[in-house]
Design an enzyme around this catalytic site. Structure first.
Site, PDB file in Angstrom:
ATOM      1  N   HIS A 237     -13.555  -2.541   0.234  1.00  0.00           N
ATOM      2  CA  HIS A 237     -12.229  -1.970   0.441  1.00  0.00           C
ATOM      3  C   HIS A 237     -12.220  -0.877   1.508  1.00  0.00           C
ATOM      4  O   HIS A 237     -11.224  -0.672   2.197  1.00  0.00           O
ATOM      5  CB  HIS A 237     -11.692  -1.410  -0.878  1.00  0.00           C
ATOM      6  CG  HIS A 237     -10.268  -0.979  -0.819  1.00  0.00           C
ATOM      7  ND1 HIS A 237      -9.237  -1.844  -0.499  1.00  0.00           N
ATOM      8  CD2 HIS A 237      -9.684   0.240  -1.034  1.00  0.00           C
ATOM      9  CE1 HIS A 237      -8.090  -1.192  -0.525  1.00  0.00           C
ATOM     10  NE2 HIS A 237      -8.330   0.072  -0.840  1.00  0.00           N
TER      11      HIS A 237
ATOM     12  N   ASP B  28     -13.715  -7.139  -1.029  1.00  0.00           N
ATOM     13  CA  ASP B  28     -12.861  -6.080  -1.555  1.00  0.00           C
ATOM     14  C   ASP B  28     -12.369  -6.452  -2.955  1.00  0.00           C
ATOM     15  O   ASP B  28     -11.630  -7.421  -3.117  1.00  0.00           O
ATOM     16  CB  ASP B  28     -11.678  -5.897  -0.595  1.00  0.00           C
ATOM     17  CG  ASP B  28     -10.761  -4.756  -0.985  1.00  0.00           C
ATOM     18  OD1 ASP B  28     -10.879  -4.215  -2.098  1.00  0.00           O
ATOM     19  OD2 ASP B  28      -9.889  -4.408  -0.153  1.00  0.00           O
TER      20      ASP B  28
ATOM     21  N   SER C 106      -4.992   0.544   2.648  1.00  0.00           N
ATOM     22  CA  SER C 106      -4.704   0.425   1.224  1.00  0.00           C
ATOM     23  C   SER C 106      -3.230   0.727   0.963  1.00  0.00           C
ATOM     24  O   SER C 106      -2.359   0.027   1.485  1.00  0.00           O
ATOM     25  CB  SER C 106      -5.634   1.338   0.437  1.00  0.00           C
ATOM     26  OG  SER C 106      -5.634   1.040  -0.933  1.00  0.00           O
TER      27      SER C 106
END
Length: 512
Positions: free
Chosen positions: A471, A439, A327
Site C-alpha cells: 500500500h 496491497d 489512499s
C-alpha cells in the site's frame, strides 16, 4: 529494526494494523471511564458520541517502545533542564505539561493560544490527559513523571517542543506545538521513534532546492515544503495529498517516508513538488475536539489551497498543476476536481486510491487481517458492525445512532458516500491510476476493475500495476503484504517515480 521482546513486537504491530485502517478518533466531552487491561473495553465518553472500543484500537497509532533512560527525572513536578529558563517556548511547553499532570487544567488552558481555547475546555483537557495515561498503562505501566524536554523543530507555523513522558517500562515522546508568541497551540503523542528510511539513492539534492511555505492562513495554517528543480523553469508541479490519519508532509508511516521519496525523486527529474503537514497532524488536538470535522476540511480544502499558493510561484507552470493523492487522498481526487472552482488542476495521479466507499474497503481490510491472525475476532466484529452502519442511507452525522461509537459522526457522514470511480465518470482531467498488487488495504483485484469499468468511456486514463508493491509502494515478498512490512526502512522504488515523471512530462499545458 529488531524488536527482541515478542510481546512488545505484537503490540506494536497490532497498533500499526489499526492505525492504518481508520482515521483519528476524537475525544468526547465527559470524563473517561476506567479500564483494566488492553483487551477490555473503555468508554471514552458518555452520551451519543461515546466511543466504546478495545483500548488498544483507540490510539492514533502504536507508540514506540523506548528503553527507560538513565538520569530521567523520576518525579511529577517541573522538568529539570539547565536551559529551560533561557527559552520561552521550552519553558511554556514544560509548564503546560506540568499543569496538566498537576490537575491545573484551567491554568493550562489559560496559557493556550486563542484558537486552542476556542476548540477545547478544561474538562476536555482532563479527559484527554486522563484517557491518554489510561490507554498507555497496560503496556507501559504507571506514569512516573517527565523526562527531558527539547525544542525539536521550527517551521513557519509552529515551534515544536518534545517532552518525554516516562512510564514504568517505557518512554513516549509528547509533542507540544507553540505559536510565534509562545502560546501552546496544539499537542499530540509522538507515535514512532524507530529507524526510518534515509533519502533514496535516486535523489540528487544538487539538482533542486527546497523552501518552506505555508498553506492557508489563520487557525489551521499548515507548514509545507516546495521542492523546485534548479534552472529557469517554469516547471510542472505535483501536489502530494496524504491518506487517512494524522501524517506529516513526508507521509511518515513508521519506518517509511513515501512522500519525501516522491518529492526528492520527482524534483531530481525536473518536476516541482509541494508537500505539507496534514491538518490532523499539525492541529491534532483542535481537530479531535471538532465535532463538525469533515473529510473536506481534512483533505479537499487544504489541497485546493495548495494549488492557490502555486499560482503565485514564478518558477511554477500554473497550467501544469497535478494532484497526487495516496489512499484516502486518492479517493478524494475526484472531489478535489469537482470543487476546483479556479480550475487549477490539470490532472491527477491516484496512488492506491479506493474506487469504492471508505467503509467497504475498511471491512475488507479487517476480514483479511482477521484471516491472518493480525487482529482479534472482537476487533474485526466491532469495526465491521460500525462500518456497516455507514451504509444505512438514513445515517446522519447530526443525529447518529446510539450504537455508533467511532466519534466525529459528521466526519463519517461526509465520507461515507464518496465513490471515487463513479464521481470521476463525468470529469475530463487526465488520470494516472497506480496500484501495488500486494496491497491488502486497497486490493488491486477489486478496485482496479471498478475504476476501469466506470471510466471505460474515457481515453485519458492510464493504469500502472506493480506486482511487488504494498500500500505504501515499497517492495515485499508473498502474494499479499503484511502490516509488519511498514517497519522496514526502505524507499519507494525508482521505477514508480520514473513512471509518474514520464506521465507528467507527457501532458501538454491546459490551454493547448
Amino acid at each position: 529494526m529488531v524488536l527482541k521482546n515478542p510481546i512488545r513486537k505484537k503490540s506494536l504491530v497490532f497498533g500499526l494494523v489499526i492505525s492504518l485502517c481508520i482515521p483519528t478518533i476524537a475525544y468526547g466531552k465527559e470524563p473517561a471511564a476506567r479500564s483494566n487491561s488492553a483487551g477490555q473495553i473503555i468508554n471514552l465518553v458518555k452520551g451519543t458520541n461515546a466511543a466504546s472500543i478495545p483500548i488498544a484500537l483507540n490510539l492514533p497509532s502504536s507508540p514506540a517502545f523506548v528503553p527507560k533512560k538513565k538520569g530521567v527525572l523520576a518525579g511529577k513536578g517541573p522538568i529539570a533542564e539547565a536551559n529551560i529558563h533561557q527559552d520561552l517556548f521550552l519553558q511554556n511547553a514544560v509548564q503546560f505539561a506540568s499543569d496538566m499532570e498537576a490537575g491545573n487544567y484551567g491554568q493550562a488552558l489559560k496559557s493556550s493560544s486563542r484558537p486552542l481555547k476556542k476548540s477545547i475546555s478544561e474538562q476536555w483537557l482532563e479527559i484527554y490527559w486522563t484517557t491518554l495515561k489510561q490507554q498507555l498503562q497496560p503496556q507501559a505501566g504507571s506514569f512516573i513523571g517527565f523526562g527531558t524536554a527539547a525544542v525539536k523543530e521550527s517551521n513557519r507555523v509552529h515551534k515544536n517542543v518534545e517532552v518525554e513522558l516516562q512510564f514504568e517500562r517505557v518512554m513516549y515522546p509528547f509533542t507540544l506545538r507553540l505559536d510565534r508568541s509562545g502560546k501552546v497551540d496544539d499537542f499530540q503523542l509522538t507515535t514512532y521513534t524507530g529507524l526510518v528510511a534515509s533519502d533514496p539513492a535516486y535523489s540528487n539534492p544538487h539538482s533542486f532546492t527546497e523552501k518552506d511555505v505555508v498553506i492557508g492562513k489563520g487557525d489551521f495554517a499548515l507548514p509545507g515544503t516546495l521542492s523546485i528543480p534548479k534552472g529557469k523553469g517554469p516547471f510542472p508541479v505535483v501536489v502530494l495529498v496524504q491518506g487517512s490519519g494524522a501524517t506529516d508532509k513526508d507521509e511518515t508511516a513508521y519506518a517509511l517516508k513515501p512522500f519525501r521519496d516522491m518529492a526528492h525523486g520527482l524534483a531530481s527529474k525536473g518536476i516541482a513538488v509541494l508537500r505539507y503537514n496534514k491538518r490532523t497532524f499539525e492541529h491534532a488536538a483542535k481537530i479531535s475536539a471538532d465535532q463538525n470535522h469533515t473529510v473536506d476540511k481534512e483533505t479537499t480544502d487544504d489541497a485546493l489551497l495548495a494549488t492557490r499558493l502555486l499560482e503565485k510561484e514564478k518558477k511554477i507552470n500554473d497550467e501544469q498543476i497535478y494532484m497526487l493523492g495516496h489512499s484516502q487522498g486518492g479517493m478524494m481526487v475526484p472531489q478535489m476536481i469537482n470543487q476546483d472552482k479556479r480550475q487549477n488542476i490539470a490532472g491527477a495521479i491516484v496512488m492506491g486510491g479506493p474506487a469504492r466507499t471508505f467503509q467497504d474497503v475498511g471491512i475488507d481490510q479487517f476480514h483479511y487481517l482477521l484471516s491472518i491472525g493480525q487482529i482479534p475476532q472482537q476487533a474485526a466484529e466491532f469495526y465491521t458492525t460500525q462500518f456497516e452502519m455507514l451504509n444505512d442511507p438514513d445515517f446522519s452525522g447530526e443525529n447518529p445512532p446510539d450504537e455508533f461509537l467511532l466519534g466525529q459522526a459528521m466526519f463519517w457522514d461526509s465520507i461515507n458516500d464518496i465513490r471515487a470511480a463513479e464521481m470521476a465518470k463525468e470529469q475530463n482531467e487526465p488520470l494516472l491510476i497506480i496500484q501495488g498488487e500486494r496491497d491488502y488495504q486497497v486490493v488491486s483485484d477489486i478496485e482496479i476493475p471498478i475504476w476501469k469499468e466506470e471510466l471505460s468511456h474515457r481515453n485519458n486514463v492510464e493504469y500502472r500495476l506493480y506486482p511487488k508493491l504494498n500500500h505504501f509502494f515499497t517492495e515485499g515478498e508473498g502474494e499479499m503484504s503484511l502490516p509488519a512490512e511498514y517497519l522496514a526502512p526502505v524507499n519507494i522504488p525508482e521505477y514508480v517515480v520514473h513512471d509518474i515523471a514520464e506521465w507528467v512530462k507527457s501532458k501538454p499545458n491546459k490551454s493547448e
